[in-house]
Design a protein around this motif. Structure first.
Motif, mmCIF file in Angstrom:
data_model
loop_
_atom_site.group_PDB
_atom_site.id
_atom_site.type_symbol
_atom_site.label_atom_id
_atom_site.label_comp_id
_atom_site.label_asym_id
_atom_site.label_seq_id
_atom_site.Cartn_x
_atom_site.Cartn_y
_atom_site.Cartn_z
ATOM 1 N N UNK A 1 0.673 -1.090 0.052
ATOM 2 C CA UNK A 1 0.013 -0.307 -0.117
ATOM 3 C C UNK A 1 0.986 1.303 0.028
ATOM 4 N N UNK A 2 2.033 1.327 0.841
ATOM 5 C CA UNK A 2 2.976 2.628 0.876
ATOM 6 C C UNK A 2 3.563 2.519 -0.603
ATOM 7 N N UNK A 3 4.057 1.541 -1.111
ATOM 8 C CA UNK A 3 4.626 1.636 -2.378
ATOM 9 C C UNK A 3 3.625 2.211 -3.385
ATOM 10 N N UNK A 4 2.456 1.961 -3.421
ATOM 11 C CA UNK A 4 1.476 2.461 -4.332
ATOM 12 C C UNK A 4 1.368 3.802 -3.853
ATOM 13 N N UNK B 1 -5.907 -4.268 -3.506
ATOM 14 C CA UNK B 1 -6.025 -4.222 -2.103
ATOM 15 C C UNK B 1 -7.090 -3.591 -1.416
ATOM 16 N N UNK B 2 -8.036 -3.045 -2.192
ATOM 17 C CA UNK B 2 -9.252 -2.361 -1.665
ATOM 18 C C UNK B 2 -8.829 -1.353 -0.924
ATOM 19 N N UNK B 3 -8.036 -0.199 -1.624
ATOM 20 C CA UNK B 3 -7.764 1.030 -0.991
ATOM 21 C C UNK B 3 -8.277 2.015 -1.874
ATOM 22 N N UNK B 4 -8.743 3.178 -1.237
ATOM 23 C CA UNK B 4 -9.509 4.282 -2.123
ATOM 24 C C UNK B 4 -8.289 4.950 -2.724
ATOM 25 N N UNK C 1 -4.000 3.840 8.075
ATOM 26 C CA UNK C 1 -5.472 3.048 8.500
ATOM 27 C C UNK C 1 -4.915 1.411 8.681
ATOM 28 N N UNK C 2 -5.363 0.854 9.581
ATOM 29 C CA UNK C 2 -5.154 -0.623 9.892
ATOM 30 C C UNK C 2 -5.927 -1.293 8.673
ATOM 31 N N UNK C 3 -5.270 -2.477 8.176
ATOM 32 C CA UNK C 3 -6.256 -3.316 7.144
ATOM 33 C C UNK C 3 -6.979 -4.179 8.288
ATOM 34 N N UNK D 1 -9.608 -8.886 -5.088
ATOM 35 C CA UNK D 1 -9.774 -9.364 -6.100
ATOM 36 C C UNK D 1 -8.656 -9.891 -6.836
ATOM 37 N N UNK D 2 -8.731 -10.541 -7.892
ATOM 38 C CA UNK D 2 -7.617 -11.377 -8.500
ATOM 39 C C UNK D 2 -6.852 -9.963 -9.385
ATOM 40 N N UNK D 3 -5.418 -10.123 -9.011
ATOM 41 C CA UNK D 3 -4.479 -9.054 -9.471
ATOM 42 C C UNK D 3 -4.211 -9.521 -11.037
ATOM 43 N N UNK D 4 -3.953 -8.371 -11.759
ATOM 44 C CA UNK D 4 -3.652 -8.797 -13.186
ATOM 45 C C UNK D 4 -2.182 -8.236 -13.241
ATOM 46 N N UNK D 5 -1.439 -8.787 -14.202
ATOM 47 C CA UNK D 5 -0.195 -8.238 -14.371
ATOM 48 C C UNK D 5 0.215 -6.913 -14.644
ATOM 49 N N UNK D 6 0.757 -6.375 -14.107
ATOM 50 C CA UNK D 6 1.184 -4.888 -14.143
ATOM 51 C C UNK D 6 1.967 -4.454 -15.202
ATOM 52 N N UNK D 7 3.244 -5.210 -15.569
ATOM 53 C CA UNK D 7 3.945 -4.656 -16.704
ATOM 54 C C UNK D 7 4.224 -5.957 -17.577
#
Ligand code: ME8
Length: 504
Positions: free
Chosen positions: A453-456, A474-477, A486-488, A494-500
């Motif tokens: 989350x912090x990297x994002x 990761x369901x973050x706004x 905020x704590x998780x 959901x299913x992640x897709x390939x980013x690159x």
């Protein structure tokens, strides 16, 4: 808190290229970072449409100059959209609001500072700049290499010579006004060497904003002048702030404003513009930051050499966020850089697909194997705390760098966290914990999700599309840095897709 940031307004005599995209992306990154940090941001850009250079280019293309301006200005607007620039305003100098603003600004210059005389000297149409005889090189060209032409015409002058001491005093009292330090030193020695009054109108052609006093004297059969294109262009910044309507608001926005420019136009922004503003009684900008120049495989980019890099082309092949990442990771902001396909490929393969892409995949695909259910657990040990704390403090670490326009260090901070998170996965081996210790597994995955989350968030200003995808995984706004603390809770990802993806 207000935060205003501007790009230069670009000349429309050529197509937008990677150099323009560079400045616009830089300003966009700074604007996005401040928005995420809770500031009230105003980001402005636009096109510089008057002057002899544009008039001649339109003529060469056998086009009416107004129509020509509409077409090319639109290409710059398209570029701003293609690079995902979150501009709040796009100023065209041919817009009515700007014409009124530039004329009102002219009228606010102190009466004593403007006088009529005859200008005779050299002019570079390419640079739209007057060139002193002593600045011509051995081939009698401008320092930029452009040809010059002799000009002799009646002109209004601005008494720049009266501002030498005031400017030096300002630079001394405001040590952060011009950055980086090398540019500040360059400007201080230029001003110390003596300032000559500046010609601020042209009377031999008409593609410009009429000088207001001349327009008012129309019936008296006086020679008509248009404004020198630089006084017209610089005024765009206050046009965007609503000048001349609410002067107090304009001054407030100016004093919270950072101008991002290329190093070749620092003199206009750090000498002429502050002097004009002092004369008109409008607040000076907070800061002027001049970045370096990009070459292509070691060569200056130019239309005649046919080696101009088109951002559209790079975006098509590598994706927008790869371009946005590359430009600020490859070269320290402020220094010159060289664009090479090989360097771009390496950054894509190693940093993005490998370091970042794999981290996200290996952690989130692992959670998917457990049906996407994630049970947060914050009973961390010392070894988890280190990553957790670095993750939670990422914005505090980036802030000082961002405030100095040091985009490169800010991005390095994010990459340190990517590296640390990858090492943590290797050390903690969640795939083994899944078999032996589910409690520990929950703690390790919680720590990793905090890291992700912090990297994002760290990347959100630089690579907004990529950050958005990660937030969705990761369901973050993801619309304020304050969310980092905020704590998780227990949730389903959901299913992640390939980013690159390697094949585009
Ligand atoms: O100067 N590398 O407009 P312009 C890095 N209209 N940045 C580059 C670049 C390169 N190779 N080429 C262009 C003007 N830029 C005036 C400005 S502002 C009141 C008026 C970027 O179209 C860089 O920001 O020549 C540079 O300062 C700007 O484009 C020049 O754009």
């Amino acid at each position: 808190m207000k935060f205003c940031i501007t790009t230069p307004i670009y000349y429309i005599n050529g197509e937008p290229h990677i150099g323009h995209a560079y400045t616009s992306i830089a300003a966009d990154i700074m604007a996005r970072f401040k928005r995420l940090d809770g500031f009230d941001v105003h980001l402005s850009t636009g096109t510089d449409e008057h002057g002899i250079k544009v008039a001649r280019t339109a003529k060469k293309e056998h086009m009416d100059v107004e129509k020509f301006s509409d077409i090319v200005s639109q290409k710059f607007r398209d570029m701003s959209n293609e690079i995902n620039m979150s501009y709040d305003d796009f100023v065209r100098t041919t817009e009515k609001r700007h014409i009124l603003s530039a004329q009102a600004f002219w009228k606010m210059l102190k009466k004593d500072d403007v006088y009529k005389n005859v200008y005779s000297g050299w002019y570079s149409a390419q640079d739209e700049e007057y060139i002193a005889e002593s600045d011509l090189d051995e081939n009698r060209r401008a320092p930029s290499g452009a040809t010059v032409e002799w000009m002799e015409e009646e002109s209004y002058f601005f008494r720049l010579s009266a501002y030498q001491d005031k400017l030096l005093d300002w630079y001394e009292k405001n040590p952060d006004f011009i950055a980086p330090a090398s540019r500040r030193n360059e400007i201080i020695s230029f001003v110390k060497s003596g300032l000559r009054d500046l010609s601020i109108s042209r009377s031999q052609f008409s593609w410009g904003i009429p000088v207001p006093v001349d327009q008012e004297n129309e019936n008296k059969n006086e020679l008509k002048h248009v404004m020198y294109v630089w006084i017209d262009a610089l005024t765009n910044y206050i046009t965007s702030f609503g000048f001349p309507q609410d002067k107090a608001k304009v001054s407030e926005m100016m004093s919270n404003c950072t101008h991002i420019v290329g190093k070749e136009i620092i003199r206009f922004h750090a000498v002429y513009w502050p002097a004009f503003l002092m004369s008109a009684g409008i607040a000076l900008p907070k800061r002027i930051y001049a970045h370096g120049w990009w070459t292509n495989d070691g060569m200056k980019m130019s239309k005649s050499l046919g080696n101009v890099v088109d951002p559209k082309d790079v975006i098509k092949r590598y994706g927008l966020d790869t371009l946005r990442y590359f430009l600020f990771r490859e070269v320290k902001f402020g220094e010159d850089g060289d664009f090479s396909e090989k360097a771009l490929q390496n950054r894509f393969a190693y940093d993005l697909a490998n370091d970042l892409g794999n981290l996200i995949q290996r952690v989130l695909a692992f959670i998917q194997k457990r049906n996407g259910n994630f049970v947060a657990d914050y009973n961390m040990s010392d070894e988890d705390r280190s990553l957790f704390e670095n993750a939670r403090s990422i914005i505090e670490k980036m802030r000082p760098a961002m405030d100095k326009q040091d985009l490169h260090s800010a991005l390095n901070t994010v990459w340190d966290l990517v590296t640390e998170a990858n090492k943590y996965v290797n050390d903690m081996k969640p795939w083994e914990l899944a078999k032996t210790d589910v409690n520990r597994l929950n703690i390790v995955l919680t720590t990793l999700c905090e890291g992700i989350r912090s990297i994002a968030f760290g990347l959100a200003a630089f690579m907004p599309d990529t950050a958005r995808k990660i937030f969705d995984f990761i369901n973050v706004k993801g619309d304020r840095f304050s969310e980092i603390s905020e704590n998780f809770t227990d949730q389903h990802f959901p299913q992640p897709s390939v980013l690159f993806p390697k094949e585009r």
